[in-house]
Design an enzyme around this catalytic site. Sequence first.
Site, PDB file in Angstrom:
ATOM      1  N   GLY A   1     -10.415  13.975  20.523  1.00 39.45           N
ATOM      2  CA  GLY A   1     -11.313  14.030  21.671  1.00 39.45           C
ATOM      3  C   GLY A   1     -12.507  13.103  21.571  1.00 39.45           C
ATOM      4  N   ALA A   2     -12.257  11.867  21.124  1.00 39.81           N
ATOM      5  CA  ALA A   2     -13.373  10.917  20.963  1.00 39.81           C
ATOM      6  C   ALA A   2     -13.872  10.433  22.320  1.00 39.81           C
ATOM      7  CB  ALA A   2     -12.925   9.723  20.140  1.00 39.81           C
ATOM      8  N   GLU A   3     -15.147  10.078  22.328  1.00 41.73           N
ATOM      9  CA  GLU A   3     -15.803   9.554  23.525  1.00 41.73           C
ATOM     10  C   GLU A   3     -15.324   8.151  23.833  1.00 41.73           C
ATOM     11  OE1 GLU A   3     -17.717  11.831  24.721  1.00 41.73           O
ATOM     12  OE2 GLU A   3     -17.612  10.457  26.425  1.00 41.73           O
TER      13      GLU A   3
ATOM     14  N   ARG B   1     -25.604  14.891  17.603  1.00 41.01           N
ATOM     15  CA  ARG B   1     -25.553  13.550  17.023  1.00 41.01           C
ATOM     16  C   ARG B   1     -24.444  12.715  17.636  1.00 41.01           C
ATOM     17  NH1 ARG B   1     -26.539  15.418  10.835  1.00 41.01           N
ATOM     18  NH2 ARG B   1     -28.767  15.053  10.861  1.00 41.01           N
TER      19      ARG B   1
ATOM     20  N   THR C   1       4.106   2.557   5.594  1.00 41.59           N
ATOM     21  CA  THR C   1       2.704   2.129   5.686  1.00 41.59           C
ATOM     22  C   THR C   1       2.007   3.017   6.711  1.00 41.59           C
ATOM     23  OG1 THR C   1       1.232   0.341   6.393  1.00 41.59           O
ATOM     24  CG2 THR C   1       3.416   0.287   7.315  1.00 41.59           C
TER      25      THR C   1
ATOM     26  N   ARG D   1      -6.298  -2.372   9.970  1.00 44.91           N
ATOM     27  CA  ARG D   1      -6.896  -3.712   9.926  1.00 44.91           C
ATOM     28  C   ARG D   1      -6.458  -4.558  11.121  1.00 44.91           C
ATOM     29  NH1 ARG D   1      -5.324  -4.886   3.984  1.00 44.91           N
ATOM     30  NH2 ARG D   1      -3.560  -4.038   5.062  1.00 44.91           N
TER      31      ARG D   1
ATOM     32  N   ARG E   1       0.961  -4.962  -5.778  1.00 44.92           N
ATOM     33  CA  ARG E   1       1.045  -6.236  -5.055  1.00 44.92           C
ATOM     34  C   ARG E   1       1.276  -7.281  -6.143  1.00 44.92           C
ATOM     35  NH1 ARG E   1      -0.725  -4.638   0.128  1.00 44.92           N
ATOM     36  NH2 ARG E   1      -2.228  -2.959   0.031  1.00 44.92           N
TER      37      ARG E   1
ATOM     38  N   ASP F   1      -0.405   2.373   8.659  1.00 43.51           N
ATOM     39  CA  ASP F   1      -0.953   1.691   9.840  1.00 43.51           C
ATOM     40  C   ASP F   1      -0.017   1.657  11.047  1.00 43.51           C
ATOM     41  OD1 ASP F   1      -3.190   1.197   8.399  1.00 43.51           O
ATOM     42  OD2 ASP F   1      -2.781  -0.922   8.030  1.00 43.51           O
TER      43      ASP F   1
ATOM     44  N   LYS G   1     -23.564  15.235  28.036  1.00 42.86           N
ATOM     45  CA  LYS G   1     -23.034  15.351  26.669  1.00 42.86           C
ATOM     46  C   LYS G   1     -24.175  15.175  25.675  1.00 42.86           C
ATOM     47  CE  LYS G   1     -18.426  13.803  27.714  1.00 42.86           C
ATOM     48  NZ  LYS G   1     -17.305  12.925  27.441  1.00 42.86           N
TER      49      LYS G   1
ATOM     50  N   GLY H   1       5.556  -2.411   3.492  1.00 43.84           N
ATOM     51  CA  GLY H   1       5.098  -2.976   4.760  1.00 43.84           C
ATOM     52  C   GLY H   1       5.684  -4.357   5.006  1.00 43.84           C
ATOM     53  N   ASP H   2       5.102  -5.070   5.974  1.00 41.78           N
ATOM     54  CA  ASP H   2       5.707  -6.353   6.363  1.00 41.78           C
ATOM     55  C   ASP H   2       5.647  -7.399   5.253  1.00 41.78           C
ATOM     56  OD1 ASP H   2       3.000  -6.542   6.639  1.00 41.78           O
ATOM     57  OD2 ASP H   2       3.032  -7.504   8.598  1.00 41.78           O
TER      58      ASP H   2
ATOM     59  N   ARG I   1      13.515   9.956  -2.885  1.00 38.12           N
ATOM     60  CA  ARG I   1      14.426  11.080  -3.113  1.00 38.12           C
ATOM     61  C   ARG I   1      15.697  10.918  -2.279  1.00 38.12           C
ATOM     62  NH1 ARG I   1      14.880  15.822  -0.058  1.00 38.12           N
ATOM     63  NH2 ARG I   1      15.389  17.760  -1.181  1.00 38.12           N
TER      64      ARG I   1
ATOM     65  N   GLY J   1       0.838  -1.215   0.000  1.00 44.76           N
ATOM     66  CA  GLY J   1       0.000   0.000   0.000  1.00 44.76           C
ATOM     67  C   GLY J   1       0.863   1.251   0.000  1.00 44.76           C
TER      68      GLY J   1
ATOM     69  N   ASP K   1       2.057  -0.576  11.826  1.00 43.49           N
ATOM     70  CA  ASP K   1       1.928  -1.904  12.442  1.00 43.49           C
ATOM     71  C   ASP K   1       3.196  -2.737  12.268  1.00 43.49           C
ATOM     72  OD1 ASP K   1       1.695  -2.128   9.731  1.00 43.49           O
ATOM     73  OD2 ASP K   1      -0.016  -3.479   9.741  1.00 43.49           O
TER      74      ASP K   1
ATOM     75  N   SER L   1       6.026  -6.802   2.064  1.00 43.25           N
ATOM     76  CA  SER L   1       7.151  -6.458   1.187  1.00 43.25           C
ATOM     77  C   SER L   1       8.470  -6.919   1.798  1.00 43.25           C
ATOM     78  CB  SER L   1       7.207  -4.944   0.962  1.00 43.25           C
ATOM     79  OG  SER L   1       5.975  -4.506   0.439  1.00 43.25           O
TER      80      SER L   1
HETATM   81  P1  ATP Z   1       0.711  -2.937   3.417  1.00 41.41           P
HETATM   82  O1  ATP Z   1       1.125  -2.853   4.873  1.00 41.41           O
HETATM   83  O2  ATP Z   1       0.324  -1.647   2.874  1.00 41.41           O
HETATM   84  O3  ATP Z   1      -0.278  -4.047   3.151  1.00 41.41           O
HETATM   85  P2  ATP Z   1       2.721  -4.750   2.503  1.00 41.41           P
HETATM   86  O4  ATP Z   1       4.123  -4.571   2.091  1.00 41.41           O
HETATM   87  O5  ATP Z   1       2.498  -5.566   3.759  1.00 41.41           O
HETATM   88  O6  ATP Z   1       2.056  -3.334   2.601  1.00 41.41           O
HETATM   89  P3  ATP Z   1       1.670  -6.905   0.850  1.00 41.41           P
HETATM   90  O7  ATP Z   1       0.671  -6.888  -0.258  1.00 41.41           O
HETATM   91  O8  ATP Z   1       1.422  -7.792   2.011  1.00 41.41           O
HETATM   92  O9  ATP Z   1       1.900  -5.388   1.294  1.00 41.41           O
HETATM   93  O10 ATP Z   1       3.090  -7.344   0.227  1.00 41.41           O
HETATM   94  C1  ATP Z   1       3.620  -6.657  -0.896  1.00 41.41           C
HETATM   95  C2  ATP Z   1       4.214  -7.658  -1.856  1.00 41.41           C
HETATM   96  O11 ATP Z   1       5.314  -8.360  -1.244  1.00 41.41           O
HETATM   97  C3  ATP Z   1       3.275  -8.755  -2.315  1.00 41.41           C
HETATM   98  O12 ATP Z   1       2.405  -8.328  -3.336  1.00 41.41           O
HETATM   99  C4  ATP Z   1       4.241  -9.814  -2.814  1.00 41.41           C
HETATM  100  O13 ATP Z   1       4.706  -9.510  -4.102  1.00 41.41           O
HETATM  101  C5  ATP Z   1       5.412  -9.658  -1.828  1.00 41.41           C
HETATM  102  N1  ATP Z   1       5.320 -10.704  -0.799  1.00 41.41           N
HETATM  103  C6  ATP Z   1       4.568 -10.693   0.329  1.00 41.41           C
HETATM  104  N2  ATP Z   1       4.696 -11.849   1.008  1.00 41.41           N
HETATM  105  C7  ATP Z   1       5.528 -12.628   0.277  1.00 41.41           C
HETATM  106  C8  ATP Z   1       6.054 -13.946   0.432  1.00 41.41           C
HETATM  107  N3  ATP Z   1       5.750 -14.710   1.475  1.00 41.41           N
HETATM  108  N4  ATP Z   1       6.909 -14.394  -0.528  1.00 41.41           N
HETATM  109  C9  ATP Z   1       7.242 -13.640  -1.572  1.00 41.41           C
HETATM  110  N5  ATP Z   1       6.774 -12.399  -1.773  1.00 41.41           N
HETATM  111  C10 ATP Z   1       5.932 -11.894  -0.877  1.00 41.41           C
END
Ligand code: ATP
Length: 328
Positions: free
Chosen positions: A190-192, A167, A130, A176, A76, A132, A218, A106-107, A25, A15, A134, A109
């Site tokens: 400032g959410a409830e 409201r 990312t 997620r 992806r 998130d 409130k 992200g993880d 850059r 993402g 996370d 990738s």
């Molecule tokens: P986001 O956090 O936004 O989802 P992300 O990096 O976790 O980002 P993913 O779609 O999970 O996004 O992974 C990005 C790409 O990394 C995948 O489309 C795939 O090409 C590659 N990838 C993920 N897991 C594997 C895996 N186990 N083996 C090989 N390639 C992978």
Amino acid sequence: MASSIKKIGVMTSGGDAPGMNAAIRSVVRTCAFHNIKCMGIYRGYQGLIEGDLEEMDARSVRNIINRGGTILKSARSQDFRTKEGRKKAHETLVANEVDALVVIGGDGSFTGGMVFNEEFGYPVIGIPGTIDNDIFGTKSTLGYDTALNTAVEAIDRIRDTASSHDRLFFIEVMGRDAGHIALNVGVGAGAEEILIPEEDMGLDRLLESLKTSRVSGKTSSIVVVAEGDKIGKNVFQLAEYVEENMPGYDIRVSVLGHMQRGGTPSCADRVLASRMGVKAVETLLEGKSNFMVGINNDELSLTPLDRAVKGKSEIDKELIRVSEIMSI
Ligand code: ATP
């Protein structure tokens, strides 16, 4: 810095997130600073498989520090999950004499990068990009700060209308698997109540809390819900449930959605991206690989990719308490 690495490839994957351009850059300019070449790879691992890459120099990345999204595009790639796909990706790198990769993503990738490193002994460094937040091993990921500011601004606007019409608003924010955005945005706006995947507060307690705040005077309230909340209902079902059990309350739902992903990166994200890009390239030039660059206590750090992928980023418990006190 004498190194066997003469050319580095950079890509964005998964993402998109604000600050990715600033990181691209930084990688490109750090390569230029150290007199090595840099190749920009389009559409993440898919572009690598298809040979979609071109050389970039310091001037190729002008006027992008302030832009959201990623000029290299992101994707992806199912093909990269196969051995055959990764073999093609490796052939692209060999054919273009690219010695190492910086993967901004992200993880997922990073998992891809790790598998690639295991199979071909190919040097890879990750930069966490990312919204998130996370990812284990870094206090902040690129895009997170911007997403928080975007979401808070949106909720501020919703608050205006919520208070004018007395409201109750349920607002879904991204996240997620992790409630970092919801928790911080909830406190900042400032959410409830704040509903996050890490804590299942249960429907009864939610109702109880909303009733208490109505009794306390409130007339309007905001409940921030992470999209991955574990209460067992989506934000619309949640609103319906509360409506049925709290007659007389005017309830609305707003899903902030992809707008949280876009927009001009905040100054903090731009600075972080610039720092991480320098660290990523210089780590490769020092002969190290298979790490993710992170930031902890305002110091850059390196976490082995497998730990970054397997570890769990923890929610800030103190913030949960702060939010409880603030919503009295
Ligand atoms: P986001 O956090 O936004 O989802 P992300 O990096 O976790 O980002 P993913 O779609 O999970 O996004 O992974 C990005 C790409 O990394 C995948 O489309 C795939 O090409 C590659 N990838 C993920 N897991 C594997 C895996 N186990 N083996 C090989 N390639 C992978």
